[in-house]
Design a protein around this motif. Sequence first.
Motif, mmCIF file in Angstrom:
data_model
loop_
_atom_site.group_PDB
_atom_site.id
_atom_site.type_symbol
_atom_site.label_atom_id
_atom_site.label_comp_id
_atom_site.label_asym_id
_atom_site.label_seq_id
_atom_site.Cartn_x
_atom_site.Cartn_y
_atom_site.Cartn_z
ATOM 1 N N GLU A 60 70.267 12.033 40.681
ATOM 2 C CA GLU A 60 68.874 12.387 40.420
ATOM 3 C C GLU A 60 68.064 11.110 40.205
ATOM 4 O O GLU A 60 68.471 10.214 39.464
ATOM 5 N N VAL A 61 66.890 11.043 40.853
ATOM 6 C CA VAL A 61 66.099 9.811 40.886
ATOM 7 C C VAL A 61 64.793 9.986 40.118
ATOM 8 O O VAL A 61 64.099 10.996 40.271
ATOM 9 N N LEU A 62 64.450 8.972 39.317
ATOM 10 C CA LEU A 62 63.146 8.892 38.672
ATOM 11 C C LEU A 62 62.330 7.819 39.367
ATOM 12 O O LEU A 62 62.776 6.671 39.485
ATOM 13 N N ASP A 63 61.130 8.190 39.843
ATOM 14 C CA ASP A 63 60.181 7.231 40.401
ATOM 15 C C ASP A 63 59.106 7.020 39.340
ATOM 16 O O ASP A 63 58.205 7.846 39.164
ATOM 17 N N ALA A 64 59.200 5.914 38.623
ATOM 18 C CA ALA A 64 58.300 5.633 37.502
ATOM 19 C C ALA A 64 57.045 4.943 38.011
ATOM 20 O O ALA A 64 57.119 3.877 38.630
ATOM 21 N N GLY A 65 55.875 5.566 37.739
ATOM 22 C CA GLY A 65 54.628 5.052 38.284
ATOM 23 C C GLY A 65 54.549 5.382 39.760
ATOM 24 O O GLY A 65 54.271 4.522 40.602
ATOM 25 N N CYS A 66 54.777 6.652 40.079
ATOM 26 C CA CYS A 66 54.929 7.077 41.481
ATOM 27 C C CYS A 66 53.637 7.021 42.274
ATOM 28 O O CYS A 66 53.658 7.045 43.502
ATOM 29 N N GLY A 67 52.479 6.972 41.594
ATOM 30 C CA GLY A 67 51.216 6.929 42.316
ATOM 31 C C GLY A 67 51.042 8.124 43.223
ATOM 32 O O GLY A 67 51.195 9.272 42.800
ATOM 33 N N LEU A 68 50.783 7.878 44.496
ATOM 34 C CA LEU A 68 50.533 8.942 45.463
ATOM 35 C C LEU A 68 51.816 9.530 46.048
ATOM 36 O O LEU A 68 51.769 10.367 46.942
ATOM 37 N N GLY A 69 52.946 9.085 45.535
ATOM 38 C CA GLY A 69 54.210 9.773 45.775
ATOM 39 C C GLY A 69 54.955 9.451 47.049
ATOM 40 O O GLY A 69 55.932 10.132 47.382
ATOM 41 N N GLU A 70 54.562 8.405 47.793
ATOM 42 C CA GLU A 70 55.203 8.152 49.075
ATOM 43 C C GLU A 70 56.687 7.805 48.938
ATOM 44 O O GLU A 70 57.519 8.272 49.722
ATOM 45 N N ASN A 71 57.050 6.974 47.958
ATOM 46 C CA ASN A 71 58.463 6.647 47.762
ATOM 47 C C ASN A 71 59.253 7.882 47.334
ATOM 48 O O ASN A 71 60.356 8.123 47.817
ATOM 49 N N ALA A 72 58.675 8.660 46.421
ATOM 50 C CA ALA A 72 59.343 9.872 45.945
ATOM 51 C C ALA A 72 59.565 10.851 47.087
ATOM 52 O O ALA A 72 60.647 11.456 47.207
ATOM 53 N N MET A 73 58.567 11.019 47.939
ATOM 54 C CA MET A 73 58.703 11.959 49.052
ATOM 55 C C MET A 73 59.712 11.464 50.087
ATOM 56 O O MET A 73 60.468 12.258 50.659
ATOM 57 N N PHE A 74 59.741 10.170 50.330
ATOM 58 C CA PHE A 74 60.746 9.620 51.239
ATOM 59 C C PHE A 74 62.148 9.938 50.735
ATOM 60 O O PHE A 74 63.012 10.393 51.503
ATOM 61 N N LEU A 75 62.383 9.719 49.446
ATOM 62 C CA LEU A 75 63.709 9.959 48.879
ATOM 63 C C LEU A 75 64.046 11.448 48.873
ATOM 64 O O LEU A 75 65.185 11.844 49.152
ATOM 65 N N ALA A 76 63.041 12.278 48.569
ATOM 66 C CA ALA A 76 63.274 13.726 48.615
ATOM 67 C C ALA A 76 63.656 14.157 50.030
ATOM 68 O O ALA A 76 64.523 15.026 50.218
ATOM 69 N N GLY A 77 63.035 13.551 51.022
ATOM 70 C CA GLY A 77 63.348 13.865 52.399
ATOM 71 C C GLY A 77 64.755 13.450 52.799
ATOM 72 O O GLY A 77 65.310 13.967 53.779
ATOM 73 N N LYS A 78 65.334 12.528 52.032
ATOM 74 C CA LYS A 78 66.709 12.096 52.263
ATOM 75 C C LYS A 78 67.716 12.936 51.476
ATOM 76 O O LYS A 78 68.920 12.657 51.511
ATOM 77 N N GLY A 79 67.205 13.941 50.754
ATOM 78 C CA GLY A 79 68.100 14.858 50.066
ATOM 79 C C GLY A 79 68.286 14.623 48.587
ATOM 80 O O GLY A 79 69.054 15.358 47.940
#
Length: 247
Positions: A60-79
């Motif tokens: 499980e990944v925490l994206d701290a200071g995710c802003g507009l979420g691009e890194n979080a969405m990339f990782l979610a797309g990787k499962g």
Amino acid sequence: MPDNSAETTFAWDDVDYESIYQGKPPVEGSDVSLKATPWDIGEAQPAVVELERSGKFSGEVLDAGCGLGENAMFLAGKGYRVTGIDASTTALDQARQRATERGLEVEFVQSDATRLEELADERFTTVLDSALYHCLTPEQQRTYAATLRRVAKPGAHLHLFCDCGRGGFRLPQSISEEDLRARVGPHWDILDIEPARYVTAFTKESIAAMDLKRLASIGLTVKPDEIEVDERGRAIGQVWYLHAVRR
């Protein structure tokens, strides 16, 4: 390397991140606008993409200071199961909209990164900080490192990118390697600190149109002759990449 943060009178509390995400001046009382959200490139940071390709994310990944979420969405797309936290309601609203449009599931939570009261202890296996750390005061950085440790599982990995005060972009509070070791080191076992590249939303053309003296008045120094660009013409910032393990 000197600690430049002690030499500036600039106060990070003056920066209004809601205004930046709304396209307004980042400092109250100033009419200087950045014209774009500097860190929003409409996709994940290439450095984060490379970390994932190298197998540096797990659980499980925490994206701290995710802003507009691009890194979080990339990782979610990787499962990965991803939680993105940010203090800005404007950023989180836009991040949720983007995730919905792309059919991706990310938990976006509004939270103070130095407290993370909404998150359970020892929850995350991997923690990502993509350019939040240098936006905090030195005391906040110490508290933040301890807070990240609290919500991370023993053995969790921390991947942190922050401004290093080099290259064509200079923030008023640059972070030295010694700063990182002094403030992060008490809470995490640091495996490595090395220079890295960070893609911005700026181009040489957009920088040429900026009033550099007015930007300097709000603490941002831009040296066009020192700015590198990537193969798509996007300006590159120089940062530290810190990799650490939660003891």
